[in-house]
Design a protein around this motif. Structure first.
Motif, PDB file in Angstrom:
ATOM      1  N   LEU A  94     -96.924   5.775 -32.253  1.00  0.00           N
ATOM      2  CA  LEU A  94     -96.771   4.672 -33.204  1.00  0.00           C
ATOM      3  C   LEU A  94     -96.209   5.184 -34.531  1.00  0.00           C
ATOM      4  N   LEU A  95     -96.701   6.325 -35.001  1.00  0.00           N
ATOM      5  CA  LEU A  95     -96.186   6.889 -36.245  1.00  0.00           C
ATOM      6  C   LEU A  95     -94.710   7.257 -36.107  1.00  0.00           C
ATOM      7  N   LYS A  96     -94.329   7.773 -34.952  1.00  0.00           N
ATOM      8  CA  LYS A  96     -92.930   8.127 -34.725  1.00  0.00           C
ATOM      9  C   LYS A  96     -92.049   6.874 -34.710  1.00  0.00           C
ATOM     10  N   CYS A  97     -92.577   5.779 -34.225  1.00  0.00           N
ATOM     11  CA  CYS A  97     -91.836   4.516 -34.288  1.00  0.00           C
ATOM     12  C   CYS A  97     -91.675   4.069 -35.739  1.00  0.00           C
ATOM     13  N   LEU A  98     -92.735   4.230 -36.533  1.00  0.00           N
ATOM     14  CA  LEU A  98     -92.676   3.868 -37.950  1.00  0.00           C
ATOM     15  C   LEU A  98     -91.624   4.693 -38.691  1.00  0.00           C
ATOM     16  N   LEU A  99     -91.450   5.937 -38.266  1.00  0.00           N
ATOM     17  CA  LEU A  99     -90.503   6.831 -38.920  1.00  0.00           C
ATOM     18  C   LEU A  99     -89.101   6.732 -38.316  1.00  0.00           C
ATOM     19  N   GLY A 100     -88.930   5.852 -37.340  1.00  0.00           N
ATOM     20  CA  GLY A 100     -87.616   5.693 -36.733  1.00  0.00           C
ATOM     21  C   GLY A 100     -87.234   6.814 -35.788  1.00  0.00           C
ATOM     22  N   LEU A 101     -88.200   7.694 -35.462  1.00  0.00           N
ATOM     23  CA  LEU A 101     -87.924   8.780 -34.524  1.00  0.00           C
ATOM     24  C   LEU A 101     -87.892   8.259 -33.091  1.00  0.00           C
ATOM     25  N   LEU A 102     -88.576   7.153 -32.847  1.00  0.00           N
ATOM     26  CA  LEU A 102     -88.549   6.453 -31.568  1.00  0.00           C
ATOM     27  C   LEU A 102     -88.265   4.985 -31.831  1.00  0.00           C
ATOM     28  N   SER A 103     -87.554   4.354 -30.933  1.00  0.00           N
ATOM     29  CA  SER A 103     -87.271   2.920 -31.062  1.00  0.00           C
ATOM     30  C   SER A 103     -88.214   2.138 -30.157  1.00  0.00           C
ATOM     31  N   ASP A 127     -89.611  -0.580 -27.570  1.00  0.00           N
ATOM     32  CA  ASP A 127     -88.989  -1.314 -26.467  1.00  0.00           C
ATOM     33  C   ASP A 127     -89.215  -2.808 -26.603  1.00  0.00           C
ATOM     34  N   GLN A 128     -90.178  -3.145 -27.417  1.00  0.00           N
ATOM     35  CA  GLN A 128     -90.493  -4.564 -27.668  1.00  0.00           C
ATOM     36  C   GLN A 128     -91.150  -4.658 -29.036  1.00  0.00           C
ATOM     37  N   GLY A 129     -91.029  -5.814 -29.676  1.00  0.00           N
ATOM     38  CA  GLY A 129     -91.653  -6.014 -30.972  1.00  0.00           C
ATOM     39  C   GLY A 129     -90.827  -5.415 -32.096  1.00  0.00           C
ATOM     40  N   SER A 130     -91.422  -5.373 -33.272  1.00  0.00           N
ATOM     41  CA  SER A 130     -90.657  -4.915 -34.435  1.00  0.00           C
ATOM     42  C   SER A 130     -91.551  -4.282 -35.491  1.00  0.00           C
ATOM     43  N   ILE A 131     -90.896  -3.546 -36.381  1.00  0.00           N
ATOM     44  CA  ILE A 131     -91.520  -2.992 -37.578  1.00  0.00           C
ATOM     45  C   ILE A 131     -90.725  -3.509 -38.765  1.00  0.00           C
ATOM     46  N   LYS A 132     -91.413  -4.150 -39.699  1.00  0.00           N
ATOM     47  CA  LYS A 132     -90.743  -4.680 -40.881  1.00  0.00           C
ATOM     48  C   LYS A 132     -91.268  -3.972 -42.127  1.00  0.00           C
ATOM     49  N   ILE A 133     -90.346  -3.570 -42.968  1.00  0.00           N
ATOM     50  CA  ILE A 133     -90.674  -2.987 -44.265  1.00  0.00           C
ATOM     51  C   ILE A 133     -90.187  -3.972 -45.315  1.00  0.00           C
ATOM     52  N   ASP A 134     -91.121  -4.567 -46.038  1.00  0.00           N
ATOM     53  CA  ASP A 134     -90.771  -5.593 -47.027  1.00  0.00           C
ATOM     54  C   ASP A 134     -89.869  -6.666 -46.406  1.00  0.00           C
ATOM     55  N   ASN A 135     -90.305  -7.153 -45.243  1.00  0.00           N
ATOM     56  CA  ASN A 135     -89.633  -8.245 -44.508  1.00  0.00           C
ATOM     57  C   ASN A 135     -88.280  -7.873 -43.910  1.00  0.00           C
ATOM     58  N   GLN A 136     -87.916  -6.598 -43.975  1.00  0.00           N
ATOM     59  CA  GLN A 136     -86.662  -6.149 -43.362  1.00  0.00           C
ATOM     60  C   GLN A 136     -86.977  -5.341 -42.111  1.00  0.00           C
ATOM     61  N   VAL A 137     -86.395  -5.743 -40.974  1.00  0.00           N
ATOM     62  CA  VAL A 137     -86.679  -5.076 -39.708  1.00  0.00           C
ATOM     63  C   VAL A 137     -86.055  -3.680 -39.701  1.00  0.00           C
ATOM     64  N   LEU A 138     -86.881  -2.672 -39.357  1.00  0.00           N
ATOM     65  CA  LEU A 138     -86.388  -1.306 -39.219  1.00  0.00           C
ATOM     66  C   LEU A 138     -85.545  -1.212 -37.948  1.00  0.00           C
ATOM     67  N   SER A 139     -84.309  -0.750 -38.090  1.00  0.00           N
ATOM     68  CA  SER A 139     -83.409  -0.663 -36.937  1.00  0.00           C
ATOM     69  C   SER A 139     -82.545   0.586 -37.057  1.00  0.00           C
ATOM     70  N   LYS A 140     -81.768   0.870 -36.010  1.00  0.00           N
ATOM     71  CA  LYS A 140     -80.895   2.038 -36.030  1.00  0.00           C
ATOM     72  C   LYS A 140     -79.856   1.929 -37.150  1.00  0.00           C
ATOM     73  N   SER A 141     -79.421   0.728 -37.428  1.00  0.00           N
ATOM     74  CA  SER A 141     -78.356   0.540 -38.419  1.00  0.00           C
ATOM     75  C   SER A 141     -78.822   0.777 -39.862  1.00  0.00           C
ATOM     76  N   ASN A 142     -80.104   0.491 -40.151  1.00  0.00           N
ATOM     77  CA  ASN A 142     -80.584   0.654 -41.530  1.00  0.00           C
ATOM     78  C   ASN A 142     -81.609   1.765 -41.677  1.00  0.00           C
ATOM     79  N   ARG A 143     -81.880   2.474 -40.583  1.00  0.00           N
ATOM     80  CA  ARG A 143     -82.931   3.492 -40.569  1.00  0.00           C
ATOM     81  C   ARG A 143     -82.752   4.531 -41.674  1.00  0.00           C
ATOM     82  N   SER A 144     -81.554   5.084 -41.794  1.00  0.00           N
ATOM     83  CA  SER A 144     -81.312   6.154 -42.775  1.00  0.00           C
ATOM     84  C   SER A 144     -81.627   5.709 -44.192  1.00  0.00           C
TER      85      SER A 144
END
Length: 241
Positions: free
Chosen positions: A45-54, A56-73
């Motif tokens: 779960l922590l690795k998902c929070l850090l974007g190290l793993l994506s 397979d279902q559901g989402s992680i939002k930081i200040d209402n913005q979904v963490l994704s490959k495009s904005n991860r960096s």
């Protein structure tokens, strides 16, 4: 203050559903501990929070913005983390590890190396190789690096491992001070006694699922044995959620 929302998150690794369903809402000014037996998905779960793993279902939002490959960096510039160092860092020096972190995070004005080492009371030369450090020294070094860019979100996976009494207390003091300044701290630890006088909230995990987040003050109030009693009560299936 920063807000993190984990919503219906699932992660499958090698056909194994490591996380079946994870939900949590964590805010700035909070130290939240994810607890549970080995193998329930905490580190994943922590690795998902850090974007190290994506997920397979559901989402992680930081200040209402979904963490994704495009904005991860860009989004991860707000994060600092302490997770087990990979073996590939053994031949790197302390200085090289700082520089690699700054380059990866695209940090232009980090807190100076020596100031961070002094904050963590780590007396090692910048030329010292990582492989020559004890586990406790590596933990202190990782926190020094993690905090060097003044992150709003701090992720720590078993950060007390290898630390002596003074090291544990120092880490708690630093993190509590950051919490007071509005940072969001997320931690995993098997040392329930260390968490009990330190964290503000707890999320229990079992069989890849999270239980409802509880305030530590409510746990202490309702369970005479404190966090340990709450832990074993849930482990025995005391509450469905």
């Amino acid at each position: 203050m920063v807000n993190i929302l984990i919503d219906n998150l699932c992660k499958v690794i090698n056909e194994n559903e490591v996380i079946r369903k994870a939900d949590a809402h964590i805010s700035g000014g909070e130290i939240c501990a994810f607890i549970g037996p080995n193998g329930v998905g905490k580190t994943t779960l922590l690795k998902c929070l850090l974007g190290l793993l994506s997920p397979d279902q559901g989402s992680i939002k930081i200040d209402n913005q979904v963490l994704s490959k495009s904005n991860r960096s860009e989004m991860l510039k707000e994060f600092g983390s302490v997770i087990q160092l990979p073996p590939s860092t053994s031949d790197m020096t302390v200085y090289e590890l700082f520089v690699e972190h700054y380059n990866y995070m695209e940090i232009k004005e980090p807190t100076p190396h020596m100031e961070m080492l002094e904050l963590l009371e780590l007396q090692v030369p910048l030329t010292k190789k990582i492989g020559q450090l004890s586990l406790g020294m590596k933990q202190r070094l990782q926190l020094a690096i993690a905090l060097s860019h003044r992150p709003k979100i701090i992720i720590l996976d078993e950060p007390f491992n290898g630390l002596d009494f003074d090291g544990i207390n120092l880490m708690k003091e630093i993190l509590s001070d950051l919490k007071g300044k509005g940072a969001c701290v997320i931690i995993t630890s098997h040392s329930l006694s260390e968490l009990e006088n330190f964290v503000t909230s707890v999320v229990f995990m079992l069989n890849g699922k999270t239980y409802k987040k509880r305030e530590l003050k409510d746990i202490v109030k309702n369970y005479s044995g404190g966090l340990k009693e709450y832990y074993y009560f849930l482990k025995r299936g005391g509450i469905t959620n």
